[in-house]
Design an enzyme around this catalytic site. Sequence first.
Site, PDB file in Angstrom:
ATOM      1  N   HIS A   1      37.379  36.538  33.722  1.00 51.37           N
ATOM      2  CA  HIS A   1      37.456  35.735  34.948  1.00 51.37           C
ATOM      3  C   HIS A   1      36.227  35.865  35.850  1.00 51.37           C
ATOM      4  O   HIS A   1      36.030  35.045  36.753  1.00 51.37           O
ATOM      5  CB  HIS A   1      38.700  36.102  35.752  1.00 51.37           C
ATOM      6  CG  HIS A   1      38.550  37.346  36.574  1.00 51.37           C
ATOM      7  ND1 HIS A   1      38.579  38.619  36.045  1.00 51.37           N
ATOM      8  CD2 HIS A   1      38.357  37.504  37.913  1.00 51.37           C
ATOM      9  CE1 HIS A   1      38.414  39.502  37.006  1.00 51.37           C
ATOM     10  NE2 HIS A   1      38.262  38.862  38.154  1.00 51.37           N
ATOM     11  N   ASP A   2      35.367  36.876  35.628  1.00 53.96           N
ATOM     12  CA  ASP A   2      34.153  37.046  36.442  1.00 53.96           C
ATOM     13  C   ASP A   2      32.898  37.159  35.583  1.00 53.96           C
ATOM     14  O   ASP A   2      31.909  37.786  35.999  1.00 53.96           O
ATOM     15  CB  ASP A   2      34.276  38.278  37.341  1.00 53.96           C
ATOM     16  CG  ASP A   2      34.946  37.980  38.671  1.00 53.96           C
ATOM     17  OD1 ASP A   2      34.874  36.821  39.116  1.00 53.96           O
ATOM     18  OD2 ASP A   2      35.568  38.889  39.253  1.00 53.96           O
TER      19      ASP A   2
ATOM     20  N   ASP B   1      43.632  40.273  40.627  1.00 55.78           N
ATOM     21  CA  ASP B   1      42.257  40.208  41.117  1.00 55.78           C
ATOM     22  C   ASP B   1      42.097  40.889  42.470  1.00 55.78           C
ATOM     23  O   ASP B   1      41.048  41.469  42.763  1.00 55.78           O
ATOM     24  CB  ASP B   1      41.820  38.744  41.199  1.00 55.78           C
ATOM     25  CG  ASP B   1      40.320  38.569  41.321  1.00 55.78           C
ATOM     26  OD1 ASP B   1      39.579  39.451  40.873  1.00 55.78           O
ATOM     27  OD2 ASP B   1      39.889  37.528  41.852  1.00 55.78           O
TER      28      ASP B   1
ATOM     29  N   HIS C   1      31.776  43.665  41.154  1.00 53.86           N
ATOM     30  CA  HIS C   1      32.000  42.655  40.112  1.00 53.86           C
ATOM     31  C   HIS C   1      31.282  43.074  38.828  1.00 53.86           C
ATOM     32  O   HIS C   1      30.229  42.552  38.483  1.00 53.86           O
ATOM     33  CB  HIS C   1      31.533  41.280  40.592  1.00 53.86           C
ATOM     34  CG  HIS C   1      32.412  40.692  41.643  1.00 53.86           C
ATOM     35  ND1 HIS C   1      32.083  40.684  42.981  1.00 53.86           N
ATOM     36  CD2 HIS C   1      33.639  40.100  41.549  1.00 53.86           C
ATOM     37  CE1 HIS C   1      33.059  40.108  43.672  1.00 53.86           C
ATOM     38  NE2 HIS C   1      34.007  39.742  42.830  1.00 53.86           N
TER      39      HIS C   1
ATOM     40  N   HIS D   1      35.721  46.227  36.838  1.00 54.37           N
ATOM     41  CA  HIS D   1      36.619  45.275  37.505  1.00 54.37           C
ATOM     42  C   HIS D   1      37.313  44.385  36.469  1.00 54.37           C
ATOM     43  O   HIS D   1      38.514  44.116  36.571  1.00 54.37           O
ATOM     44  CB  HIS D   1      35.832  44.411  38.494  1.00 54.37           C
ATOM     45  CG  HIS D   1      36.630  43.312  39.124  1.00 54.37           C
ATOM     46  ND1 HIS D   1      37.737  43.536  39.924  1.00 54.37           N
ATOM     47  CD2 HIS D   1      36.480  41.960  39.060  1.00 54.37           C
ATOM     48  CE1 HIS D   1      38.243  42.374  40.324  1.00 54.37           C
ATOM     49  NE2 HIS D   1      37.494  41.400  39.806  1.00 54.37           N
TER      50      HIS D   1
END
Length: 411
Positions: free
Chosen positions: A199-200, A314, A159, A163
């Site tokens: 998104h992370d 994802d 993560h 990514h």
Amino acid sequence: MLIHKVIMESPLESITNSLSELISDQSLNATNPTLKKELENILIQISSNNDLYGPSANQISNQVDLNPIARSLLKTYSNNDLMVHKTSNHCTLFNLNKEIEHLKVWGYDPFNHSDEQLISMLQSMFMYYQMPEKLKISDIKLNQFIIHVRQLYHSHSYHNFYHAFDVTQTIFTYLTTFGFGKHLTHLDIIALLLSGLCHDLNHPGYNNAFLVNTFDPLAIQYNDKSVLENHHIQLMWTLLDQFQFLKNLKWDEKKEFRTSIINSIIATDMSLHFPLVTKLKQKVTEQKMNQFKYINSTSQDRQFLMELILHAADISNIAKPWDISKLWCERIGHESFLQGKKEVELGIPTTDWMDESKTTVAKNSLNFMIYIGEPFFSQMVELFPQTKSCLDHLQENIRTWNNISNLETTK
């Protein structure tokens, strides 16, 4: 490794499958066409409802032949919550840019590039879809935003900023090479690409279950519900506001934009995977019944498509060509095993598929691909045949990991 198929039907899916069988009965149309029409309407109404789409934990536990690591994995990713979504409907066309054709490739390898190069390529993808023009921001401000996003990703093995880039580039491939962009509006596409990048944000390297079990402040803040996803959304929205990305949007555009971001990033919560797959199966069933021929331009269909694309991107590593897929699998394996060690250290409930003494990267990859990935990407192909190459890569990776797992067992 011995592989067993598992029955993963939600109660709602069982009902809709029974309804589909009744509707497909030719004698019903001849004897009672009115009833058939009513059943079709009921099926359509059920398909538009987001409740009860997930398989129950008891159903997973009762699979006698399921290996313990697969059972642990499936229990982690089973949940019945799914958000409702609404957006508005309009269309926009975009200019082309031949300089980024290489970014439309499935299986792009980001690891050979520096952060500066990744930032430059991200900016190119955003400019391909005229983000500065649409949001009325400068190219410099866009670049500063991406640099700031980079600073909010940490050096975890999985993560991390690689990514974030990979998910964004995969979304770009879905939009361009696979043609998904034609079903979305200009604002949809910008929201989706930004969601992929963000998104992370600030991911701690531990999953939601760990944060909940350790009573982490984030879990307390978000009441144990999609903890990380809510955190990522909050940070993303703060950044968008800080860099004035939203300043020139009309109220209804801003509202739609926020709804798209929230629903799309929440859909990356792996506990919502099975409800999403079930909804996807319902779309496939509708298509086979000729209730619709493609993803329509309604706000609900567009939002569902955005959720599908971001979730698919994802978890797409498992469906990439072997060399790059293997690297990603090893990275997530390393990060997961670190969490497993931390669980033991803290004396909290341990997760079998994160316990390096009980499993391996090969076994985890194989279980995830068989029980999580293959059912999802198979349904994607049913609805979008142009994505078949993704499923082909996934199935080849399953065979390769199975061979590796078998060799580990014989040692």
